[in-house]
Design an enzyme around this catalytic site. Structure first.
Site, PDB file in Angstrom:
ATOM      1  CB  CYS A 152       0.669   2.152  -7.981  1.00 40.81           C
ATOM      2  SG  CYS A 152      -0.812   1.349  -7.378  1.00 40.81           S
ATOM      3  CG  HIS A 180      -3.330   4.089 -11.983  1.00 35.67           C
ATOM      4  ND1 HIS A 180      -1.969   3.909 -12.122  1.00 35.67           N
ATOM      5  CD2 HIS A 180      -3.625   3.740 -10.706  1.00 35.67           C
ATOM      6  CE1 HIS A 180      -1.474   3.461 -10.980  1.00 35.67           C
ATOM      7  NE2 HIS A 180      -2.462   3.365 -10.104  1.00 35.67           N
ATOM      8  CD  GLU A 181      -6.824   4.394  -8.613  1.00 32.62           C
ATOM      9  OE1 GLU A 181      -7.137   3.335  -8.025  1.00 32.62           O
ATOM     10  OE2 GLU A 181      -5.769   5.018  -8.352  1.00 32.62           O
ATOM     11  CG  HIS A 241      -5.555  -0.827  -9.133  1.00 32.89           C
ATOM     12  ND1 HIS A 241      -4.408  -1.502  -8.800  1.00 32.89           N
ATOM     13  CD2 HIS A 241      -5.225   0.489  -9.169  1.00 32.89           C
ATOM     14  CE1 HIS A 241      -3.423  -0.640  -8.633  1.00 32.89           C
ATOM     15  NE2 HIS A 241      -3.887   0.580  -8.862  1.00 32.89           N
TER      16      HIS A 241
END
Length: 97
Positions: A23, A65-66, A69
């Site tokens: 990342c 994953h996104e 965030h």
């Protein structure tokens, strides 16, 4: 491009995929992370209309994953405390650009 407003991810299976992730938030670091293999995503589109889709494999991993965030979670937060400690030590030794 696709825009997901207030996405909600729901696992569709207990099966996981384990792969190396990196990342830009933790530049130069990659680590093996386990994610759900299949997920359901519900969200609002840019017109405020409810949408939904099912993802599997790599697209499911990317979505998880996104979306992490959005909750202030980095991929390293999914690692054991020992692995996180080693990464933090490595990051401290890395000169800032």
């Amino acid at each position: 491009p696709e825009f997901w407003i207030n996405p909600v991810l729901t696992p569709l299976t207990e099966e996981t995929i384990s792969g190396y992730e990196g990342c830009l938030s933790v530049e130069g670091i990659r680590a093996r992370v386990s994610r759900y293999a299949r997920i359901h995503v519900s969200y609002l589109d840019t017109n405020g209309v409810e949408q939904a889709l099912d993802l599997q494999g790599f697209p499911a991993v990317v979505a998880q994953h996104e979306c992490d965030h959005l909750d202030g979670i980095l991929f390293i937060d999914h690692l054991s405390s020992l692995k996180r400690k080693r990464i933090n030590e490595q990051l401290k030794k890395t000169p800032e650009s």
